[in-house]
Design a protein around this motif. Structure first.
Motif, PDB file in Angstrom:
ATOM      1  N   LYS A 184       3.861  -2.457   3.509  1.00 34.49           N
ATOM      2  CA  LYS A 184       4.778  -1.317   3.394  1.00 34.49           C
ATOM      3  C   LYS A 184       6.184  -1.764   3.013  1.00 34.49           C
ATOM      4  O   LYS A 184       6.591  -2.893   3.249  1.00 34.49           O
ATOM      5  CB  LYS A 184       4.816  -0.515   4.691  1.00 34.49           C
ATOM      6  CG  LYS A 184       5.387  -1.267   5.883  1.00 34.49           C
ATOM      7  CD  LYS A 184       5.315  -0.417   7.148  1.00 34.49           C
ATOM      8  CE  LYS A 184       5.842  -1.183   8.356  1.00 34.49           C
ATOM      9  NZ  LYS A 184       5.787  -0.381   9.578  1.00 34.49           N
ATOM     10  N   LEU A 185       6.881  -0.835   2.389  1.00 35.58           N
ATOM     11  CA  LEU A 185       8.266  -1.034   1.981  1.00 35.58           C
ATOM     12  C   LEU A 185       9.014   0.228   2.391  1.00 35.58           C
ATOM     13  O   LEU A 185       8.496   1.341   2.226  1.00 35.58           O
ATOM     14  CB  LEU A 185       8.325  -1.220   0.467  1.00 35.58           C
ATOM     15  CG  LEU A 185       9.634  -1.611  -0.181  1.00 35.58           C
ATOM     16  CD1 LEU A 185      10.024  -3.029   0.206  1.00 35.58           C
ATOM     17  CD2 LEU A 185       9.520  -1.519  -1.694  1.00 35.58           C
ATOM     18  N   GLU A 225       0.771   2.448  10.539  1.00 43.00           N
ATOM     19  CA  GLU A 225      -0.258   1.471  10.885  1.00 43.00           C
ATOM     20  C   GLU A 225      -0.244   0.256   9.969  1.00 43.00           C
ATOM     21  O   GLU A 225      -0.724  -0.807  10.343  1.00 43.00           O
ATOM     22  CB  GLU A 225      -1.638   2.127  10.838  1.00 43.00           C
ATOM     23  CG  GLU A 225      -1.831   3.189  11.891  1.00 43.00           C
ATOM     24  CD  GLU A 225      -3.189   3.854  11.813  1.00 43.00           C
ATOM     25  OE1 GLU A 225      -4.063   3.387  11.058  1.00 43.00           O
ATOM     26  OE2 GLU A 225      -3.374   4.849  12.516  1.00 43.00           O
ATOM     27  N   GLU A 226       0.298   0.413   8.776  1.00 45.55           N
ATOM     28  CA  GLU A 226       0.321  -0.690   7.816  1.00 45.55           C
ATOM     29  C   GLU A 226       1.109  -1.870   8.368  1.00 45.55           C
ATOM     30  O   GLU A 226       2.095  -1.698   9.083  1.00 45.55           O
ATOM     31  CB  GLU A 226       0.941  -0.241   6.484  1.00 45.55           C
ATOM     32  CG  GLU A 226       0.057   0.639   5.634  1.00 45.55           C
ATOM     33  CD  GLU A 226       0.046   2.098   6.081  1.00 45.55           C
ATOM     34  OE1 GLU A 226      -0.776   2.851   5.546  1.00 45.55           O
ATOM     35  OE2 GLU A 226       0.845   2.489   6.942  1.00 45.55           O
ATOM     36  N   ILE A 275      -0.031   2.558  -5.348  1.00 41.91           N
ATOM     37  CA  ILE A 275       0.861   2.527  -4.187  1.00 41.91           C
ATOM     38  C   ILE A 275       1.239   3.954  -3.824  1.00 41.91           C
ATOM     39  O   ILE A 275       1.734   4.706  -4.663  1.00 41.91           O
ATOM     40  CB  ILE A 275       2.128   1.698  -4.480  1.00 41.91           C
ATOM     41  CG1 ILE A 275       1.751   0.256  -4.830  1.00 41.91           C
ATOM     42  CG2 ILE A 275       3.088   1.750  -3.286  1.00 41.91           C
ATOM     43  CD1 ILE A 275       2.900  -0.567  -5.378  1.00 41.91           C
ATOM     44  N   LYS A 276       1.009   4.320  -2.595  1.00 42.19           N
ATOM     45  CA  LYS A 276       1.338   5.662  -2.104  1.00 42.19           C
ATOM     46  C   LYS A 276       2.835   5.750  -1.831  1.00 42.19           C
ATOM     47  O   LYS A 276       3.428   4.813  -1.287  1.00 42.19           O
ATOM     48  CB  LYS A 276       0.551   5.941  -0.822  1.00 42.19           C
ATOM     49  CG  LYS A 276       0.794   7.293  -0.225  1.00 42.19           C
ATOM     50  CD  LYS A 276      -0.048   7.464   1.036  1.00 42.19           C
ATOM     51  CE  LYS A 276       0.211   8.802   1.677  1.00 42.19           C
ATOM     52  NZ  LYS A 276      -0.588   8.979   2.895  1.00 42.19           N
ATOM     53  N   SER A 277       3.441   6.878  -2.205  1.00 41.75           N
ATOM     54  CA  SER A 277       4.856   7.095  -1.877  1.00 41.75           C
ATOM     55  C   SER A 277       4.965   8.296  -0.944  1.00 41.75           C
ATOM     56  O   SER A 277       4.272   9.297  -1.126  1.00 41.75           O
ATOM     57  CB  SER A 277       5.697   7.315  -3.133  1.00 41.75           C
ATOM     58  OG  SER A 277       5.295   8.485  -3.816  1.00 41.75           O
ATOM     59  N   ILE A 278       5.815   8.145   0.047  1.00 40.23           N
ATOM     60  CA  ILE A 278       6.070   9.214   1.011  1.00 40.23           C
ATOM     61  C   ILE A 278       7.574   9.447   1.019  1.00 40.23           C
ATOM     62  O   ILE A 278       8.351   8.505   1.220  1.00 40.23           O
ATOM     63  CB  ILE A 278       5.603   8.830   2.425  1.00 40.23           C
ATOM     64  CG1 ILE A 278       4.100   8.511   2.418  1.00 40.23           C
ATOM     65  CG2 ILE A 278       5.935   9.939   3.422  1.00 40.23           C
ATOM     66  CD1 ILE A 278       3.605   7.894   3.711  1.00 40.23           C
ATOM     67  N   ARG A 329       0.807  -1.223   0.000  1.00 35.30           N
ATOM     68  CA  ARG A 329       0.000   0.000   0.000  1.00 35.30           C
ATOM     69  C   ARG A 329       0.833   1.264   0.000  1.00 35.30           C
ATOM     70  O   ARG A 329       0.409   2.288  -0.512  1.00 35.30           O
ATOM     71  CB  ARG A 329      -0.912  -0.001   1.224  1.00 35.30           C
ATOM     72  CG  ARG A 329      -1.949  -1.113   1.179  1.00 35.30           C
ATOM     73  CD  ARG A 329      -2.857  -1.131   2.382  1.00 35.30           C
ATOM     74  NE  ARG A 329      -3.415   0.176   2.661  1.00 35.30           N
ATOM     75  CZ  ARG A 329      -3.769   0.588   3.884  1.00 35.30           C
ATOM     76  NH1 ARG A 329      -3.613  -0.196   4.911  1.00 35.30           N
ATOM     77  NH2 ARG A 329      -4.281   1.773   4.073  1.00 35.30           N
ATOM     78  N   VAL A 330       2.040   1.213   0.599  1.00 33.15           N
ATOM     79  CA  VAL A 330       2.830   2.437   0.741  1.00 33.15           C
ATOM     80  C   VAL A 330       4.326   2.121   0.704  1.00 33.15           C
ATOM     81  O   VAL A 330       4.763   1.089   1.200  1.00 33.15           O
ATOM     82  CB  VAL A 330       2.457   3.192   2.043  1.00 33.15           C
ATOM     83  CG1 VAL A 330       2.777   2.377   3.272  1.00 33.15           C
ATOM     84  CG2 VAL A 330       3.114   4.552   2.111  1.00 33.15           C
TER      85      VAL A 330
END
Length: 124
Positions: A116-117, A110-111, A92-95, A65-66
């Motif tokens: 998450k990666l 929370e993931e 997929i969200k990128s931060i 997811r992120v």
């Protein structure tokens, strides 16, 4: 797995100090393959689609997811537009955060591990 700290040139996970960029997968920790980007652009501070695909090929992208990117102690690493588009197209969200902030955020996300990666640049 616990990311304990980061400073210029290293990141410490579960008591082990690593002196290279890392990727935290759901089931392991690996070294960032920044040579993929460096061959194309002459620097590892531009994050290419090809490099991201290398990491995505090792996870279940249906669950992912992120992706949290630690951009370095001074924030010099950045995703290229082509890389951002790839992730957006996959849902997929990128931060992107400076590595010290990214470490804190990754630990508090929370993931689940499968969702998450984390990719962390440890120098500039």
């Amino acid at each position: 797995m616990n990311i304990e700290s980061t400073e210029f040139g290293s990141i410490t996970i579960d008591g082990e100090k690593l002196d290279h960029d890392i990727v935290i997968y759901p089931d392991k920790i690996g070294e960032r393959k920044k040579w993929i980007t460096k061959e194309k652009h002459g620097t590892s501070h531009k994050f290419t689609r090809e490099e991201m695909e290398e990491y995505l090929n090792q996870v279940d992208t249906e669950k992912l997811r992120v992706i949290l990117i630690g951009t370095g102690q001074y924030g010099k690493l950045g995703l290229l537009d082509e890389t951002k588009r790839l992730l957006e197209d996959m849902g997929i969200k990128s931060i992107e955060l400076k590595t010290s902030e990214a470490v804190e955020r990754f630990e508090k996300m929370e993931e689940s591990r499968e969702e998450k990666l984390g990719i962390f640049h440890v120098t500039c």
